[in-house]
Design a protein around this motif. Structure first.
Motif, mmCIF file in Angstrom:
data_model
loop_
_atom_site.group_PDB
_atom_site.id
_atom_site.type_symbol
_atom_site.label_atom_id
_atom_site.label_comp_id
_atom_site.label_asym_id
_atom_site.label_seq_id
_atom_site.Cartn_x
_atom_site.Cartn_y
_atom_site.Cartn_z
ATOM 1 N N PRO A 130 12.964 -56.095 -91.938
ATOM 2 C CA PRO A 130 13.066 -56.039 -90.473
ATOM 3 C C PRO A 130 14.508 -56.113 -89.993
ATOM 4 N N PHE A 131 14.758 -55.444 -88.892
ATOM 5 C CA PHE A 131 16.075 -55.436 -88.258
ATOM 6 C C PHE A 131 16.001 -56.371 -87.054
ATOM 7 N N THR A 132 16.867 -57.378 -87.025
ATOM 8 C CA THR A 132 16.810 -58.396 -85.978
ATOM 9 C C THR A 132 18.132 -58.468 -85.224
ATOM 10 N N VAL A 133 18.030 -58.398 -83.890
ATOM 11 C CA VAL A 133 19.198 -58.536 -83.024
ATOM 12 C C VAL A 133 19.117 -59.899 -82.343
ATOM 13 N N LYS A 134 20.152 -60.714 -82.508
ATOM 14 C CA LYS A 134 20.186 -62.040 -81.900
ATOM 15 C C LYS A 134 21.137 -62.040 -80.714
ATOM 16 N N ILE A 135 20.615 -62.492 -79.553
ATOM 17 C CA ILE A 135 21.399 -62.556 -78.321
ATOM 18 C C ILE A 135 21.171 -63.939 -77.731
ATOM 19 N N ASN A 136 22.080 -64.866 -77.983
ATOM 20 C CA ASN A 136 21.880 -66.259 -77.566
ATOM 21 C C ASN A 136 20.537 -66.762 -78.104
ATOM 22 N N ASN A 137 19.612 -67.180 -77.221
ATOM 23 C CA ASN A 137 18.321 -67.673 -77.698
ATOM 24 C C ASN A 137 17.231 -66.607 -77.689
ATOM 25 N N LEU A 138 17.638 -65.333 -77.523
ATOM 26 C CA LEU A 138 16.686 -64.219 -77.569
ATOM 27 C C LEU A 138 16.802 -63.499 -78.903
ATOM 28 N N LYS A 139 15.649 -63.118 -79.475
ATOM 29 C CA LYS A 139 15.628 -62.395 -80.747
ATOM 30 C C LYS A 139 14.781 -61.140 -80.592
ATOM 31 N N SER A 167 11.239 -62.441 -78.994
ATOM 32 C CA SER A 167 10.852 -63.852 -79.090
ATOM 33 C C SER A 167 12.063 -64.708 -78.768
ATOM 34 N N THR A 168 11.813 -65.993 -78.555
ATOM 35 C CA THR A 168 12.905 -66.914 -78.255
ATOM 36 C C THR A 168 12.976 -67.988 -79.322
ATOM 37 N N THR A 169 14.181 -68.525 -79.499
ATOM 38 C CA THR A 169 14.380 -69.542 -80.525
ATOM 39 C C THR A 169 14.081 -70.942 -80.015
ATOM 40 N N ASN A 170 13.879 -71.086 -78.700
ATOM 41 C CA ASN A 170 13.639 -72.421 -78.150
ATOM 42 C C ASN A 170 12.322 -72.540 -77.385
ATOM 43 N N SER A 171 11.417 -71.567 -77.565
ATOM 44 C CA SER A 171 10.101 -71.648 -76.928
ATOM 45 C C SER A 171 9.135 -70.748 -77.684
#
Length: 341
Positions: free
Chosen positions: A187-196, A227-231
């Motif tokens: 999978p290709f994952t783009v991380k933007i602050n707490n957004l994935k 998805s989010t890393t904090n919810s």
């Protein structure tokens, strides 16, 4: 050939011991047997490269064929019948072996650096980054063939430790158009602050300026998961949809029937608006130019805007608004005050 080792090599799952065993096995395998097995296994490689890479692959194969033909013409002839019989056979086997390599190498070269550093036990810790300066755009081609167009003041980065045969993680800020190469199981994952943003292979736009309270992901082709890393908040996008993510609330807003002419207008250094709220236009200008705009609104201030504004000339952008709505404009550094006459 040990097919399990070969499969693990393709998927970048070999341990150091298995890699050494795989190399020894290749060295001992008869050429003709190796060629047949590589051809069979090569058909199972699942990376789908972009069309421009496929065109380059075809061109490389043509050049390889021409070089092999020239090599064949220059091979010495000893005049013996046995030698005459072996010469065409040797060229045939050599041509097949090179073609196997041409077919196999393009998908595998994406992760060649990873295999090398695994073998020597020294994975680089440094960051590999692409950026586009102010009033400019940039093109980035990642090791897997993924192509990203970066808008001005945008940045994309990754590490070899997290961009390999098992996963492809990048970090991004700004705005960019992504054409992700499809690689099953990676999978290709783009991380933007707490957004994935997670995808397998697709075409989409991300707008996530540092000054903006929102991130937007517009999907033209394929499927993406946000998805989010904090919810526990998640969203699945279908082609033609756009997700707006609020960094403060951690909530998603899904917008359907997106006009991609407007979404991709920045690649032509334009911002296109079709009956957009005037406040949204101002927010976009702030995000694009990294400025603070203060609006002094009378009761007659416009509520909607339709038009095209440049992304690389702030003065021209403000001039269009000023003439369209009889605005007064005062600039001081990165601060702009707009007021209606």
């Amino acid at each position: 050939m040990d097919k399990e080792l070969h499969r693990k090599y393709i998927n970048d799952d070999l341990t150091q011991e298995e890699l050494e065993r795989f190399r020894k096995m290749l060295a001992e395998e008869p050429d003709e047997t190796l060629g047949r097995e590589m051809e069979t296994e090569g058909e199972k490689v699942t990376c789908v490269l972009p069309p421009d890479v496929r065109e380059r692959e075809t061109a490389v194969k043509r050049r390889i064929d021409a070089a092999i033909d020239a090599f064949g013409q220059q091979m010495p002839r000893d005049g013996e019948a046995k030698g005459e019989e072996r010469r065409p056979r040797m060229i045939f086997l050599f041509r097949k072996a090179i073609r196997y390599a041409a077919v196999m190498l393009l998908p595998i070269l994406a992760f060649a650096a990873w295999h090398y550093y695994t073998a020597v036990g020294n994975i680089p810790k440094g960051e590999i980054a692409f950026s586009a300066p102010t009033s400019s755009t940039a093109e980035a081609v990642l090791p897997d063939g993924t192509h990203v167009t970066l808008s001005h003041d945008s940045r994309l980065s990754y590490h070899l430790a997290t961009f390999n045969g098992r996963k492809r993680d990048v970090t991004f800020s700004g705005e960019g158009w992504f054409e992700v190469a499809h690689c099953a199981g990676s999978p290709f994952t783009v991380k933007i602050n707490n957004l994935k943003v997670t995808v397998l292979g697709t075409r989409f736009n991300i707008a996530a300026r540092r000054q903006s309270a929102f991130a937007e992901v517009a999907l033209e082709e394929g499927s993406v998961k946000l998805s989010t890393t904090n919810s526990s908040e998640e969203a699945i996008l279908k082609p033609g949809e756009k997700a707006q993510f609020n960094f403060a609330s951690g909530r998603f807003l899904i917008i359907r029937n997106v006009d991609f002419k407007n979404v991709k207008s920045w690649t032509h250094r334009e911002m296109r608006f079709n009956d957009e709220p005037f406040d949204a236009v101002i927010e976009r200008i702030e995000a694009e130019y990294g400025i603070d705009v203060i609006m002094r609104k009378p009761r007659t201030a416009p509520s909607r805007f339709t038009g095209v504004l440049p992304t690389d000339n702030l003065d021209e952008c403000l001039k269009i608004l000023r003439l369209s709505y009889a605005l007064r404009c005062q600039k001081s550094g990165r601060r702009v005050v707009l007021s209606f006459k």
